[in-house]
Design a protein around this motif. Structure first.
Motif, PDB file in Angstrom:
ATOM      1  N   ARG A  60       0.831  -1.209   0.000  1.00 38.12           N
ATOM      2  CA  ARG A  60       0.000   0.000   0.000  1.00 38.12           C
ATOM      3  C   ARG A  60       0.862   1.255   0.000  1.00 38.12           C
ATOM      4  NH1 ARG A  60      -5.276  -0.992   3.864  1.00 38.12           N
ATOM      5  NH2 ARG A  60      -5.997  -2.845   2.784  1.00 38.12           N
ATOM      6  N   ARG A  61       1.887   1.270   0.841  1.00 40.43           N
ATOM      7  CA  ARG A  61       2.779   2.438   0.888  1.00 40.43           C
ATOM      8  C   ARG A  61       3.449   2.678  -0.460  1.00 40.43           C
ATOM      9  NH1 ARG A  61       5.311   0.975   6.581  1.00 40.43           N
ATOM     10  NH2 ARG A  61       3.786   1.999   7.911  1.00 40.43           N
ATOM     11  N   ALA A  62       3.943   1.614  -1.076  1.00 37.68           N
ATOM     12  CA  ALA A  62       4.611   1.741  -2.373  1.00 37.68           C
ATOM     13  C   ALA A  62       3.619   2.230  -3.435  1.00 37.68           C
ATOM     14  CB  ALA A  62       5.221   0.397  -2.782  1.00 37.68           C
ATOM     15  N   LEU A  63       2.414   1.643  -3.448  1.00 36.73           N
ATOM     16  CA  LEU A  63       1.386   2.030  -4.417  1.00 36.73           C
ATOM     17  C   LEU A  63       0.987   3.486  -4.222  1.00 36.73           C
ATOM     18  CD1 LEU A  63      -0.621   1.172  -6.651  1.00 36.73           C
ATOM     19  CD2 LEU A  63      -2.188   0.517  -4.820  1.00 36.73           C
ATOM     20  N   GLU A  64       0.730   3.895  -2.976  1.00 32.86           N
ATOM     21  CA  GLU A  64       0.336   5.270  -2.694  1.00 32.86           C
ATOM     22  C   GLU A  64       1.435   6.250  -3.092  1.00 32.86           C
ATOM     23  OE1 GLU A  64      -1.231   5.764   1.294  1.00 32.86           O
ATOM     24  OE2 GLU A  64      -2.552   4.034   1.030  1.00 32.86           O
ATOM     25  N   GLY A  65       2.684   5.906  -2.799  1.00 28.58           N
ATOM     26  CA  GLY A  65       3.802   6.769  -3.175  1.00 28.58           C
ATOM     27  C   GLY A  65       3.893   6.959  -4.677  1.00 28.58           C
ATOM     28  N   GLU A  66       3.741   5.873  -5.414  1.00 25.65           N
ATOM     29  CA  GLU A  66       3.804   5.933  -6.879  1.00 25.65           C
ATOM     30  C   GLU A  66       2.638   6.750  -7.448  1.00 25.65           C
ATOM     31  OE1 GLU A  66       5.262   5.326 -10.698  1.00 25.65           O
ATOM     32  OE2 GLU A  66       6.210   5.030  -8.753  1.00 25.65           O
ATOM     33  N   ILE A  67       1.450   6.534  -6.918  1.00 23.55           N
ATOM     34  CA  ILE A  67       0.280   7.265  -7.398  1.00 23.55           C
ATOM     35  C   ILE A  67       0.419   8.752  -7.118  1.00 23.55           C
ATOM     36  CG2 ILE A  67      -2.186   7.640  -6.966  1.00 23.55           C
ATOM     37  CD1 ILE A  67      -2.360   4.552  -6.660  1.00 23.55           C
ATOM     38  N   VAL A  68       0.865   9.093  -5.921  1.00 27.12           N
ATOM     39  CA  VAL A  68       1.042  10.509  -5.570  1.00 27.12           C
ATOM     40  C   VAL A  68       2.045  11.158  -6.510  1.00 27.12           C
ATOM     41  CG1 VAL A  68       1.982  12.059  -3.811  1.00 27.12           C
ATOM     42  CG2 VAL A  68       0.305  10.320  -3.177  1.00 27.12           C
TER      43      VAL A  68
END
Length: 114
Positions: free
Chosen positions: A29-37
């Motif tokens: 989730r952290r990796a996905l959220e970072g990439e999306i942001v």
């Protein structure tokens, strides 16, 4: 394909509301959220799809109706209500409700009884 997650972040990239409709580890989730942001903050106006824009618009309008000109602090201090609104709109990644009145009715009832 349905909605896999809903993520609301501020302009500084801080997550303010996150709801996942598929299982991911906290690391994922952290990796996905970072990439999306990173991608969203760098995007141009031409990258949006109409259906997703309509959904976002409906979510914000619904929050506006309840909170009155919704702001980041409303979401932060009433996170349970923000999640409730989202859960009334999306089930298992599919949009199931688009009526603001139907979305807000249970929250208004809860507010009256508390």
């Amino acid at each position: 394909m349905g909605i896999r997650f809903v993520l609301m972040v501020n302009k500084q990239g801080q997550t303010r509301l996150a709801q996942y409709y598929e299982w991911l580890t906290l690391e994922e989730r952290r990796a996905l959220e970072g990439e999306i942001v990173r991608k969203c903050l760098a995007r141009t106006e031409q990258q949006n799809e109409l259906a997703i824009l309509e959904f976002i618009h409906l979510l914000v309008e619904t929050m506006d109706r309840h909170f009155g000109n919704v702001c980041e602090l409303d979401i932060m201090f009433h996170l349970e209500k923000a999640h409730f609104m989202l859960e009334e709109m999306v089930m298992n990644g599919c949009i199931v409700e688009t009526s603001k009145a139907n979305i807000l009715a249970p929250i208004q009832l809860m507010d009256k009884t508390s």
